[in-house]
Design a protein around this motif. Sequence first.
Motif, mmCIF file in Angstrom:
data_model
loop_
_atom_site.group_PDB
_atom_site.id
_atom_site.type_symbol
_atom_site.label_atom_id
_atom_site.label_comp_id
_atom_site.label_asym_id
_atom_site.label_seq_id
_atom_site.Cartn_x
_atom_site.Cartn_y
_atom_site.Cartn_z
ATOM 1 N N GLY A 1 17.033 25.246 23.926
ATOM 2 C CA GLY A 1 17.129 26.338 23.310
ATOM 3 C C GLY A 1 16.690 26.243 21.937
ATOM 4 O O GLY A 1 16.654 25.601 21.495
ATOM 5 N N PHE A 2 16.191 27.624 21.461
ATOM 6 C CA PHE A 2 16.407 27.862 20.041
ATOM 7 C C PHE A 2 17.051 27.663 19.118
ATOM 8 O O PHE A 2 17.142 26.932 18.092
ATOM 9 C CB PHE A 2 16.405 30.161 20.133
ATOM 10 C CG PHE A 2 15.669 30.753 19.233
ATOM 11 C CD1 PHE A 2 14.028 30.448 19.040
ATOM 12 C CD2 PHE A 2 16.238 30.940 17.839
ATOM 13 C CE1 PHE A 2 13.637 30.656 18.087
ATOM 14 C CE2 PHE A 2 15.609 31.511 16.652
ATOM 15 C CZ PHE A 2 14.107 31.678 16.778
ATOM 16 N N PHE A 3 19.246 27.872 19.388
ATOM 17 C CA PHE A 3 19.087 27.441 18.461
ATOM 18 C C PHE A 3 20.402 25.900 18.490
ATOM 19 O O PHE A 3 20.809 25.448 17.483
ATOM 20 C CB PHE A 3 20.897 28.093 18.389
ATOM 21 C CG PHE A 3 19.721 29.193 18.156
ATOM 22 C CD1 PHE A 3 19.528 29.379 17.070
ATOM 23 C CD2 PHE A 3 20.315 30.557 19.284
ATOM 24 C CE1 PHE A 3 19.663 31.252 16.412
ATOM 25 C CE2 PHE A 3 20.471 31.993 18.646
ATOM 26 C CZ PHE A 3 20.063 31.548 17.438
ATOM 27 N N ASP A 4 19.119 25.036 19.402
ATOM 28 C CA ASP A 4 19.693 23.503 19.767
ATOM 29 C C ASP A 4 18.638 22.649 19.016
ATOM 30 O O ASP A 4 17.328 23.272 18.732
ATOM 31 C CB ASP A 4 18.627 23.479 20.974
ATOM 32 C CG ASP A 4 20.347 23.597 21.576
ATOM 33 O OD1 ASP A 4 21.414 24.047 21.402
ATOM 34 O OD2 ASP A 4 19.863 24.013 23.392
ATOM 35 N N ILE A 5 19.977 21.828 17.024
ATOM 36 C CA ILE A 5 19.039 21.396 16.766
ATOM 37 C C ILE A 5 19.100 20.127 16.885
ATOM 38 O O ILE A 5 19.732 19.484 17.265
ATOM 39 C CB ILE A 5 19.389 21.919 14.754
ATOM 40 C CG1 ILE A 5 19.448 23.449 14.584
ATOM 41 C CG2 ILE A 5 18.667 21.203 13.516
ATOM 42 C CD1 ILE A 5 18.366 24.376 14.209
ATOM 43 N N PRO A 6 17.616 19.362 16.807
ATOM 44 C CA PRO A 6 17.401 18.156 16.833
ATOM 45 C C PRO A 6 18.661 17.565 16.052
ATOM 46 O O PRO A 6 18.702 17.663 14.354
ATOM 47 C CB PRO A 6 16.661 17.327 16.851
ATOM 48 C CG PRO A 6 15.670 18.559 16.594
ATOM 49 C CD PRO A 6 16.878 20.378 16.344
ATOM 50 N N SER A 7 19.353 16.498 16.294
ATOM 51 C CA SER A 7 20.135 15.132 15.279
ATOM 52 C C SER A 7 20.221 14.552 14.665
ATOM 53 O O SER A 7 20.431 14.741 13.404
ATOM 54 C CB SER A 7 21.213 14.693 16.391
ATOM 55 O OG SER A 7 20.371 13.792 16.845
ATOM 56 N N ASP A 8 18.509 14.407 14.221
ATOM 57 C CA ASP A 8 17.569 13.639 12.967
ATOM 58 C C ASP A 8 18.594 15.126 11.816
ATOM 59 O O ASP A 8 18.020 14.006 11.002
ATOM 60 C CB ASP A 8 16.891 13.443 13.270
ATOM 61 C CG ASP A 8 16.150 14.579 13.323
ATOM 62 O OD1 ASP A 8 16.217 15.495 14.032
ATOM 63 O OD2 ASP A 8 14.716 14.462 12.720
ATOM 64 N N LEU A 9 18.071 15.864 11.935
ATOM 65 C CA LEU A 9 18.102 17.002 10.770
ATOM 66 C C LEU A 9 20.030 17.316 10.115
ATOM 67 O O LEU A 9 19.983 17.260 9.430
ATOM 68 C CB LEU A 9 17.963 18.104 11.456
ATOM 69 C CG LEU A 9 16.167 18.656 11.196
ATOM 70 C CD1 LEU A 9 16.237 19.807 11.594
ATOM 71 C CD2 LEU A 9 15.525 17.605 10.482
ATOM 72 N N GLY B 1 12.606 24.271 6.500
ATOM 73 C CA GLY B 1 12.122 23.852 7.010
ATOM 74 C C GLY B 1 10.788 22.532 7.979
ATOM 75 O O GLY B 1 9.626 22.714 8.213
ATOM 76 N N ASN B 2 11.925 21.772 7.845
ATOM 77 C CA ASN B 2 12.599 20.380 8.717
ATOM 78 C C ASN B 2 12.236 20.581 10.272
ATOM 79 O O ASN B 2 11.899 19.837 10.996
ATOM 80 C CB ASN B 2 13.796 20.026 8.001
ATOM 81 C CG ASN B 2 14.134 19.376 7.473
ATOM 82 O OD1 ASN B 2 13.007 19.092 6.366
ATOM 83 N ND2 ASN B 2 15.405 18.907 6.869
ATOM 84 N N LEU B 3 12.333 21.822 10.377
ATOM 85 C CA LEU B 3 12.007 22.010 11.857
ATOM 86 C C LEU B 3 10.806 22.416 12.292
ATOM 87 O O LEU B 3 9.824 22.055 13.520
ATOM 88 C CB LEU B 3 13.112 23.594 12.919
ATOM 89 C CG LEU B 3 14.715 23.463 12.715
ATOM 90 C CD1 LEU B 3 14.991 25.289 12.552
ATOM 91 C CD2 LEU B 3 14.800 22.954 13.341
ATOM 92 N N LEU B 4 9.784 22.611 11.401
ATOM 93 C CA LEU B 4 8.590 22.423 11.800
ATOM 94 C C LEU B 4 8.009 21.179 12.321
ATOM 95 O O LEU B 4 7.660 20.556 12.944
ATOM 96 C CB LEU B 4 7.048 22.775 10.417
ATOM 97 C CG LEU B 4 7.884 24.853 9.726
ATOM 98 C CD1 LEU B 4 7.229 24.788 8.698
ATOM 99 C CD2 LEU B 4 7.448 25.590 11.008
#
Lengths: 377, 258
Positions: free
Chosen positions: B3-11, B166-169
Amino acid sequence: MIRIDSVTKRYPDGTVAVDRLSLEIPDRSITVLVGPSGCGKTTTLRMINRMIEPSEGTILIDGVDIQKQPVNTLRRGMGYVIQNAGLFQHRTIVDNIATVPRLLGWSKDRARGRARELMTRVGLDASLASRYPYQLSGGQQQRVGVARALAADPPVLLMDEPFSAVDPIVRKGLQEELLRIQEELGKTIVFVTHDIDEAIRLGTMVAVMRTGGHLAQYAPPAELLSSPADAFVEDFLGADRGIRRLSFFTSAGLELTTAPVVALDTTARQLAAREAEIAEVAAPHLLVTDLDGKPLGWCAPEDFPGAEPGRLLSFGRPFEFGKDSLRAALDCAVLSPTGWAVAVDAEGRAVGVASQETIGEAIRAAHAERRKADVAG
Amino acid sequence: MNGFFDIPSDLQHSWLGLIGLHLREALIPVAVGLLLALPIGQLCVRVRWLYPPVLWVTTILYAVPSLAFFVVLIDYTGQSETTVMIPLAVYSLVVLVPAIVDGVRSVPQETLAAATAMGLGPVRRYLQVQLPIAVPALIAGLRVATVSSISLVSVGTLIGNQGALGNLLADAMFYHRPVLAVNSVVTTAVLAIVIDALLVLLRKVLTPWAPPASGGSRSAGRGGRRTPGRAAKQRSVVRPRPAALAVQDTAPVKDTAR
Ligand SMILES: Nc1ncnc2c1ncn2[C@@H]1O[C@H](COP(=O)(O)OP(=O)(O)OP(=O)(O)O)[C@@H](O)[C@H]1O
Ligand SMILES: [Mg+2]
């Protein structure tokens, strides 16, 4: 009294803005510094509140050297008004005016109360109190500037071309207001202008300065007009100084005649009885008044009685006898279609008429009188 | 997990967490920049000849890529937020110093003369007259600096996930999830717009004395209007410096024409 004692100002670049100027500025009167652009008026004014320090000479107020007190104390005891008012654009009108009282440690309420009081004094509507400067006209801003300078009731007011950025009608209003305030409060005002008319209108004393910071003449306005010290002053006063000088002669001594003044209800018989009297003053027309005595207009004798009030010749603007000057009287006569001036009393009732010749005689008599006084004094 | 709001856990942050982090990394440098710019600006106003050299220095510093800063700073501050924030603070000076200088200089001569004549000393004059009148210019500068800073935080991703949103990039590439890139860009843009709007609001609250702008919401950095005849005297309040390149759209460029 402010005493400027052979003061010289030399700017770092060598410009001598004021050159050994000595001036005694009397208390409770308006002293005007006038002269062409760059002659050192602003410099002189700013030396009085030490915004500029003199290179030589001293300035004394009531005998005390102005260098002897802390500069901000000196300044808070002097109002300062400038062209374009210099209002604080980020403060409301009432807070602008309250600035100096606040600096002097007054409470906010007291300072604002004082500010509101001053707004009335300078002719500003109380509803403007919480506005910001941009919401005011130039003339209103200038009034705020004057009120702000008066706020802490300083004995001295310094004004640097305060009215030169407003139109002539507003300026006239502001000048009248200043004269009224001066009369009521008795401030010592030093007023800078480059407009000789303004100087003559406002000044109790006028100092004419010339380029290079020299004092050309220091005299009351009437004396300036009657006996300019040199060609420079004469030139600066302009071509119509003779006419202007008449402003200082009262119309009280003018010999009026009531012979050609007739009320609207005068009958042919009554008029006939006055014929000789009217012929004697050689008035070309009759001045018709209403039943109260207020002038209506001029009328040829053969058309009277029976003249319709609406079809009379306009009598122009009358002058107030005894109050207006000979200049006003002469102006009325020159503008009148019959060449005769109409004199009225304070209520606007006609008290008589005067021909240009009569006014001319009065002028000559007044001049003779003045000369006699000058010789005696 | 796509999903759009699912942020990878490494962050190690939720989406909202990233926003908070991003704001912190963007706003603290601007605040620090402002604290530095105030005295620098005042110095430049008082000592006129200082202004041009100060401008060169800020411009040159602005031209230094953040990566170069990182290389130098990493020895001292490590792979931390501080390493990201220092260059951002330095960059903000390029807008804030001129904003303050121009703002303070926009105070009309008569106003200053009047203040002096009323017996306000230099300190009072600065705090009670010059600074308040410089507020519109200052906020115009802050708008450019903040928006620029918000967009630049992302670079922090280069030194080990210190780029907040920015990490999302980087993660978008790493995990082949383009939607994360979209999230990063859109969220950053929305943040910038919201903060900018808040600053406009702040200006409105702080400057009730400024005449309503005729040019709509863009006319940020206006000094107060003076009497009508003197509009010509108005100077541009904020010079769009290089910082405007990232944010042309919100820079008060229009105002300079007035
Ligand atoms: N800071 C300064 N440095 C050098 N010269 C100056 C300075 N200020 C004024 N002058 C010069 O001093 C002279 C007098 O200036 P001042 O401002 O007193 O004139 P002014 O009579 O008030 O003129 P205006 O009617 O134009 O206001 C001028 O020649 C002016 O150029
Ligand atoms: Mg002047």
